[in-house]
Design an enzyme around this catalytic site. Structure first.
Site, mmCIF file in Angstrom:
data_model
loop_
_atom_site.group_PDB
_atom_site.id
_atom_site.type_symbol
_atom_site.label_atom_id
_atom_site.label_comp_id
_atom_site.label_asym_id
_atom_site.label_seq_id
_atom_site.Cartn_x
_atom_site.Cartn_y
_atom_site.Cartn_z
ATOM 1 N N LYS A 173 0.846 -1.193 0.000
ATOM 2 C CA LYS A 173 0.000 0.000 0.000
ATOM 3 C C LYS A 173 0.883 1.245 0.000
ATOM 4 O O LYS A 173 1.971 1.240 0.600
ATOM 5 C CB LYS A 173 -0.877 -0.030 1.253
ATOM 6 C CG LYS A 173 -1.885 1.101 1.392
ATOM 7 C CD LYS A 173 -2.689 0.891 2.671
ATOM 8 C CE LYS A 173 -3.807 1.916 2.816
ATOM 9 N NZ LYS A 173 -4.618 1.660 4.040
ATOM 10 N N LEU A 215 -6.745 8.467 3.422
ATOM 11 C CA LEU A 215 -6.899 7.070 3.846
ATOM 12 C C LEU A 215 -8.235 6.809 4.518
ATOM 13 O O LEU A 215 -8.548 5.659 4.841
ATOM 14 C CB LEU A 215 -5.777 6.650 4.821
ATOM 15 C CG LEU A 215 -4.344 6.913 4.383
ATOM 16 C CD1 LEU A 215 -3.377 6.528 5.510
ATOM 17 C CD2 LEU A 215 -4.020 6.141 3.117
ATOM 18 N N SER A 228 -9.212 1.637 2.946
ATOM 19 C CA SER A 228 -8.321 2.442 2.130
ATOM 20 C C SER A 228 -7.247 1.647 1.407
ATOM 21 O O SER A 228 -6.530 2.207 0.573
ATOM 22 C CB SER A 228 -7.650 3.506 3.015
ATOM 23 O OG SER A 228 -6.868 2.917 4.040
ATOM 24 N N ILE A 257 -7.291 1.146 10.138
ATOM 25 C CA ILE A 257 -7.643 1.925 11.329
ATOM 26 C C ILE A 257 -9.142 1.887 11.576
ATOM 27 O O ILE A 257 -9.608 2.187 12.667
ATOM 28 C CB ILE A 257 -7.157 3.384 11.207
ATOM 29 C CG1 ILE A 257 -7.199 4.088 12.566
ATOM 30 C CG2 ILE A 257 -7.961 4.162 10.167
ATOM 31 C CD1 ILE A 257 -6.588 5.469 12.563
ATOM 32 N N GLY A 258 -9.910 1.515 10.547
ATOM 33 C CA GLY A 258 -11.359 1.422 10.703
ATOM 34 C C GLY A 258 -11.963 0.386 9.781
ATOM 35 O O GLY A 258 -13.176 0.369 9.578
ATOM 36 N N GLY A 259 -11.099 -0.456 9.201
ATOM 37 C CA GLY A 259 -11.571 -1.486 8.276
ATOM 38 C C GLY A 259 -10.804 -1.552 6.983
ATOM 39 O O GLY A 259 -11.181 -2.258 6.045
ATOM 40 N N SER A 260 -9.692 -0.835 6.900
ATOM 41 C CA SER A 260 -9.033 -0.593 5.616
ATOM 42 C C SER A 260 -8.295 -1.788 5.021
ATOM 43 O O SER A 260 -7.907 -1.748 3.857
ATOM 44 C CB SER A 260 -8.063 0.585 5.738
ATOM 45 O OG SER A 260 -8.782 1.777 5.919
#
Length: 574
Positions: free
Chosen positions: A130, A188, A214, A235-238
């Site tokens: 990434k 992101l 992201s 950080i939240g599902g990326s």
């Protein structure tokens, strides 16, 4: 230069690195002409040997490269070719360094020829990254036009194209071959991958849909077999969202398990919920292979936030002993059919039913998961992303004057009050209290499982839809209504609790089976709109996945559970 000119120049420079022999005939077919570009479609442009290589998972590749059956050079050339095709079809690459990768592969082959042994356990394995990883001689833009020609937006640091992230060094030491960096949404902070440099990254299985975010470029690239394994962040599902949308396995480890040192990031210094790095791949074995490899380098000696936890075979063995000892031992899974905020769409409901039936067919147990309020937990989590009132991301956009994508501007487009130290402290207390209440709820399930243990893992949707529709926000919120979040929160609760989680591909959407629920009654207007956004015709053929959620630092266990279920699902005909 105007931001449009800068973006166009960068885009052209990257595209120019694709060899002429690998360029597709123009015009590139539209999504209406070719919705699915996986499998036989992309294979028509590859040789039989390239197909054999790219259809082999990372475990199989390493088996061949570490024994000398395959040359590292032929392997990396096959994946470079496929990645070049993928980018032309999906807009999934930010940086191409094929020539450097081929040179590295040649050196690996020379080493093997001279010494009769591999460089390391990942000898000759292509790995994509990434575009948060810093790689020598390669730029990092993270999707920001203002970062072009700089080091994280700053000129003259001396780090431009010379600095490498800690995990990059470790991957090289293991013999991996790095060959490209993949697309991200600028900031992101979106479940769709969009920026002003490469535009929009599409889902390879269904190019009407998003690849996720992201780590969306990773999902798209690996989903079309342009890489056997890659690393994203979450950080939240990326990691999990692109893995689910693109039909892949993915691992979101607990923070402190794998090294993050030296990577670019948004809102760096926000420590209430840490971004973590983890792999996406076409098999659980591939995830295990690269995580074991990274941990073998003692990353805790080079990243102060990494816990000294080597790979623990015994944590897998406990699960396998329960399953294979023939004594009738059982696993027990909690099933989260909805999070109390948003209901999943019909394909996700069917996927959950498939997993439940699979678990029961294997002789294991399920219980309904009724945890503390996810709505309350999500309110705590979403506050962490606006502690600075959007100052960090707005400063990054100000460098070039480029506009935010609408997927981003709905949350970060206007300045907001910055949290005081006291407010941040209060939110951290609320986070800790939620973690404690969730811990005690999980402990309490020991009285329900019949195994004398709390549930071994929770099965949950990754998102309420199989994949996001482009600019999903417009389906969730009315015109002028401020978005509450960048994506519904089926993944974010895991980040708040810092749980180890693996993505499990289950099935594909079927318009004849996954019909729209016309009698649907939602929790809220937003829930109603998620249901309304479901179009059986549009989603037909898209991937459907769930996540296997374990407790903190249970990476070995969740991978073992995901592999057991994945093997069983491989025999399932939906």
């Amino acid at each position: 230069m105007d931001w449009k000119d800068l973006a166009a120049a960068k885009r052209s420079a990257v595209n120019a690195l694709i060899p002429e022999a690998w360029k597709l005939p123009t015009p590139i077919p539209s999504s209406s002409e070719q919705k699915d570009v996986t499998g036989k479609y992309i294979q028509q442009f590859l040789s039989p040997k390239e197909i054999e290589i790219t259809e082999t998972d990372a475990v199989g590749i390493v088996k061949n490269t570490t024994t000398g059956a395959w040359k590292a050079q032929e392997v990396i050339e096959a994946f470079c070719h496929c990645a070049a095709l993928a980018h032309q079809l999906l807009n999934c690459l930010h940086e191409i360094f094929f020539d450097a990768a081929i040179a590295d592969a040649k050196r690996a082959d020379e080493y093997f020829a001279t010494h009769g042994k591999p460089l390391g356990p990942l000898h000759g394995l292509p790995v994509s990254l990434k575009d948060q990883f810093h790689v020598k001689d390669v730029e990092t833009t993270m999707g920001y036009v203002g970062w072009i020609g700089t080091f994280e937006g700053v000129k003259g640091t001396g780090k431009e194209k010379t600095f490498e992230s800690e995990m990059v060094k470790e991957l090289r030491s293991l013999g991996a071959i790095l060959f490209c960096k993949t697309s991200v949404p600028h900031t992101l902070m979106s479940g769709e991958t969009v920026n002003n440099i490469i535009s929009y990254t599409w889902n390879p299985k269904n190019r009407y849909l998003a690849s996720g975010g992201s780590s969306g470029g990773e999902g798209a690239l690996i989903g079309v077999k342009g890489s056997p394994v890659g690393f994203g962040t979450d950080i939240g599902g990326s990691i999990r969202i692109p893995a689910a949308f693109c039909g892949l396995y993915g691992l979101r480890p607990s923070s402190g398990r794998l090294p993050y040192e030296g990577m670019a990031n948004s809102m760096d210094g926000q420590n209430s919920i840490l971004s973590v790095v983890g792999p996406l791949a076409t098999s659980v074995g591939a995830l295990r292979l690269v995580v074991k490899g990274i941990l073998s380098t003692d990353p805790w000696l080079h990243d102060p936030l990494v816990a000294e936890i080597p790979w623990r075979d015994e944590h897998e063995k406990v699960v396998l002993d329960i399953v294979k000892d023939g004594s009738g031992g059982q696993l027990c899974f909690g099933i989260m059919r909805n999070d109390g905020v948003i209901h999943p769409q019909p394909p996700l409901k069917r996927a959950l039913d498939i997993v439940v039936k699979t678990i029961e067919k294997l002789g294991h147990k399920v219980i309904e998961w009724s945890p503390p309020s996810h709505k309350e937990g999500l309110e705590v989590a979403f506050k962490t992303w606006i502690y600075d009132g959007a100052a960090d991301v707005q400063a990054a956009f100000a460098l070039s004057g480029e506009p935010m994508a609408t997927q981003i501007s709905s949350v970060y487009g206007t300045s907001q009050p910055q949290f005081t130290a006291s407010q941040i402290a209060a939110n951290n207390v609320a986070k800790r209290q939620f973690q404690k209440s969730y811990m005690e709820y999980w402990n309490s399930t020991a009285s329900l499982t019949g195994t004398a243990r709390p549930v071994d893992a929770v099965i949950s949707p990754v998102a309420p839809f199989p994949a996001a529709r482009p600019d999903m926000k417009k389906f969730l919120y009315k015109d002028g209504e401020k978005a509450k979040r960048v994506m519904p929160g089926y993944t974010t609760w895991v980040n708040l609790l810092d749980y180890s989680t693996a993505v499990l591909p289950v099935t594909i959407c079927d318009k004849t089976v996954d019909v729209k629920d016309t009698a649907f009654k939602g929790f809220s207007d937003e829930d109603e709109r998620v249901n309304e956004a479901y179009d059986p015709e549009l989603y037909d053929g898209a991937h459907v996945a769930v996540q296997v959620v374990g407790r903190k630092f249970q990476e070995e266990k969740v991978l073992a559970l995901a592999e057991i279920l994945g093997d069983a699902l491989g025999k399932h005909v939906a």
